[in-house]
Motif scaffolding. Structure first.
Motif, short mmCIF file in Angstrom:
data_model
loop_
_atom_site.label_atom_id
_atom_site.label_comp_id
_atom_site.label_asym_id
_atom_site.label_seq_id
_atom_site.Cartn_x
_atom_site.Cartn_y
_atom_site.Cartn_z
N LEU A 96 22.62 -22.49 -4.17
CA LEU A 96 21.40 -23.16 -3.69
C LEU A 96 21.75 -24.39 -2.86
N ARG A 97 22.77 -25.15 -3.32
CA ARG A 97 23.18 -26.34 -2.56
C ARG A 97 23.64 -25.95 -1.16
N LEU A 98 24.49 -24.93 -1.09
CA LEU A 98 24.98 -24.48 0.22
C LEU A 98 23.81 -24.03 1.11
N THR A 99 22.91 -23.22 0.51
CA THR A 99 21.79 -22.69 1.29
C THR A 99 20.93 -23.80 1.85
N ILE A 100 20.57 -24.76 1.00
CA ILE A 100 19.68 -25.83 1.46
C ILE A 100 20.40 -26.73 2.47
N GLY A 101 21.66 -27.05 2.20
CA GLY A 101 22.42 -27.88 3.14
C GLY A 101 22.56 -27.21 4.49
N ALA A 102 22.99 -25.95 4.49
CA ALA A 102 23.19 -25.23 5.75
C ALA A 102 21.86 -25.08 6.48
N SER A 103 20.77 -24.82 5.73
CA SER A 103 19.47 -24.64 6.38
C SER A 103 18.99 -25.93 7.01
N LEU A 104 19.23 -27.07 6.35
CA LEU A 104 18.84 -28.35 6.94
C LEU A 104 19.58 -28.57 8.25
N LEU A 105 20.89 -28.30 8.22
CA LEU A 105 21.70 -28.47 9.44
C LEU A 105 21.18 -27.55 10.55
N VAL A 106 20.93 -26.28 10.17
CA VAL A 106 20.46 -25.29 11.14
C VAL A 106 19.10 -25.69 11.71
N ALA A 107 18.21 -26.19 10.83
CA ALA A 107 16.89 -26.61 11.29
C ALA A 107 17.01 -27.74 12.30
N LEU A 108 17.91 -28.67 12.02
CA LEU A 108 18.11 -29.82 12.89
C LEU A 108 18.64 -29.38 14.27
N VAL A 109 19.67 -28.52 14.25
CA VAL A 109 20.22 -28.03 15.52
C VAL A 109 19.14 -27.30 16.31
N ASN A 110 18.31 -26.50 15.59
CA ASN A 110 17.24 -25.77 16.25
C ASN A 110 16.21 -26.70 16.86
N LEU A 111 15.91 -27.79 16.14
CA LEU A 111 14.93 -28.76 16.64
C LEU A 111 15.37 -29.26 18.02
N VAL A 112 16.66 -29.60 18.14
CA VAL A 112 17.16 -30.14 19.41
C VAL A 112 17.35 -29.03 20.44
#
Lengths: 303, 263
Positions: A96-112
């Motif tokens: 769960l930690r990996l999933t949430i961490g990776a998803s936050l990073l991915v969401a941020l990259v996608n935002l930009v």
């Protein structure tokens, strides 16, 4: 799948409602229903509505609601403490930690990157733009397992670029970036298309620099769409399975994401544990849906 | 200057994330010519996987089309308590993990679940056979037709329908002669999207099908199984076939999609 096609609240308010709050509203003056026998068509209409609503509810219940409720029910079989114990086993917690961490990073990259790509597609012009335009949707159309295989070919052990991300967390991030690519682009693009250029020109004629114009004029209008696309990308990353299966190698405590962990627990017959992790994912998904609903209302108010 | 910088960043990002990987798979697949690809796709297992995939996809598209048109009509043309909830529920499957979908269906329709057991006693096996795979596929592609049809239904309004009713047409006749023709392109768009999604579903089907080779193996499961068994040629060939279908879908949807700039 296309995020811009959701039923917006504005449209819902605009449409002529024949029935409101479950009660038939008076037909508009001059409506044919008033001059003809008033009861039978309206009654038929209500019976039809009831039947339709009943069928739709039954279908949704059998396919979606009852099964999802069963997951939540199963996860709390041993009470809330049992649920918590299942979610915090070292393996589940790390997934769960990996999933949430990776998803936050991915969401941020996608935002930009998503906003940037949408910008280039709307405001720039270059040969081959139409091809790029069509290609953006490819991750939606490509089966996730094929996406994983495709990425493994370029970023795997036999990578022609010499970049080996297989069995590493960075591989998981690349897979998630691939499948979430269209979300922000496709939510920002229509808003950017409809944006009034007059305001920007007015600001420019008043001496505002490019940075100021973007920050003060464009960004505020784009923000609801950008955030709602990011929320979609985040929700998708949290739940992603197929594309990460091949590239992550599914190493517990290292590269195993939540969905793969659930799959493993189902295979090893730990259904309660699988249900517990699933419930966490469902809660996050629900949260994102509510957030998007609110963002859509916010965006509609801004217009 | 900024313009070229932004354009280059966007294009390089897309090149490394999208174009190169997908291009490479085509190149690798045909590294030894077309012969091995055809051979790999015409083995009995591969053909069986094609057949299973087609069966599941067609059934779920039919189910979701019927539901999708009905639900879109309800959401656009009617108002009722709980409408906002129904609206959100329709979108829910987008956000649910495919694996969770599989687990959810097992918990209700599995042999050891009350309902699934009841069905099994009557000779209907849902999990590890076709009905379960169709259910899973229906779940994941549920919103696509609804969301394709709703905006068009909103746009066309009710004037023509009301006119038809004034002239004495019944509800069914009005639907068939007025509403359906008006939404046909949007409906086709939604169906193509749903078909593509159904053909490519992996996670949910992997859980409910039991992944029994030559029985419940769909194309996506075939790709995974071949790859894990170091039969790269077959895996790549099937993956290429699906990528080709995906690109075809994109081209068709580009043609069907209502033009944003035409309005």
């Amino acid at each position: 799948m296309s995020p811009s096609r959701t039923d917006g609240p504005v449209a819902a308010a605009d449409r002529p409602a024949l029935v409101r709050d479950g009660r038939p509203a008076a037909p508009p003056a001059g409506s044919p229903e008033r001059s003809r026998s008033p009861r039978s068509p309206r009654l038929r209409r209500r019976v039809g509505l009831g039947l339709g609503l009943g069928t739709a509810t039954l279908y949704l219940s059998l396919v979606v609601l009852i099964p999802l409720a069963a997951v939540v029910w199963r996860s709390t079989e041993d009470g809330l403490a049992g649920f918590w114990a299942q979610v915090t086993t070292p393996e589940s917690a790390s997934a769960l930690r990996l999933t949430i961490g990776a998803s936050l990073l991915v969401a941020l990259v996608n935002l930009v990157m998503g906003t940037l790509i949408a910008w280039v597609l709307v405001r720039d012009d270059f040969p081959g733009k139409r091809v790029v335009e069509v290609l953006i949707d490819l991750p939606f159309a490509l089966p996730t397992i094929v996406a994983g295989l495709v990425l493994l070919a370029l970023y795997g052990p036999s990578s022609p670029l010499g970049v080996d991300l297989a069995y590493a967390r960075s591989g998981v991030v690349v897979a998630l970036l691939f499948v979430t690519l269209p979300f922000v682009v496709r939510t920002v693009q229509p808003v950017l298309l409809e944006l009034d250029r007059d305001m920007e020109e007015a600001a420019a004629s008043l001496g505002a620099g490019r940075g100021t114009i973007f920050r003060r004029i464009i960004l505020p209008s784009l923000l609801p769409a950008m955030l709602s696309g990011t929320a979609l990308a985040f929700a998708r990353s949290i739940s992603e399975f197929g594309s990460t299966v091949l590239i992550s190698g599914n190493i517990p405590f290292d590269t195993q994401v939540a969905a793969v962990s659930i799959f493993g627990q189902i295979e090893s017959d730990n259904v309660t544990g699988a249900a517990a992790v699933s419930t966490v994912l469902l809660l996050v998904a629900l949260l994102m849906l509510v957030a998007m609903d609110l963002l859509q209302r916010w965006g509609a108010r801004r217009d | 200057m900024t313009r070229y910088a932004l354009r280059s960043i966007a294009l390089v990002y897309l090149l490394f994330l999208l174009v190169l990987p997908v291009g490479l798979i085509c190149w690798t697949t045909f590294a030894d010519g077309i012969g091995p690809v055809v051979d790999a796709l015409t083995t009995p297992s591969a053909l069986h996987a094609f057949a299973v995939t087609a069966q599941v996809a067609v059934l779920s598209v039919v189910a979701n089309t019927l539901f999708g048109v009905g639900a879109a009509l309800l959401l656009v043309r009617h108002s009722f308590p709980g409408k906002r909830v129904l609206n959100m529920l329709v979108d829910l499957p987008i956000a649910v993990s495919p694996v969770v979908v599989g687990l959810a269906l097992i918990l209700v329709y599995g042999r050891f679940a009350p309902f699934g057991g009841w069905l099994a006693d009557r000779g209907i096996d849902v999990i590890f056979s076709l009905p379960g795979m169709v259910l899973a596929t229906v779940f994941v592609s549920l919103p696509l037709v609804v969301r394709a049809v709703t905006p068009v239904l909103e746009e066309i309004g009710t004037e023509q329908e009301q006119a038809a009713r004034t002239l004495g047409a019944g509800p069914w006749q009005t639907f068939r002669r007025i509403t359906l023709p008006a939404v046909r392109w949007a409906l086709a768009y939604g169906m193509v999207l749903a078909l593509a999604r159904s053909l490519g579903e992996y996670g949910a089907v992997a859980v409910v099908s039991g992944r029994i080779k030559d029985q419940t193996q769909t194309l996506t499961l075939f790709v995974e199984e071949r790859f894990q068994n170091f039969d790269q040629q077959s895996a790549y060939a099937a993956a290429f076939a699906m990528a080709a279908i995906a690109i075809l879908t994109l081209l068709v949807t580009t043609l069907l999609r209502p033009r944003e700039d035409a309005r």
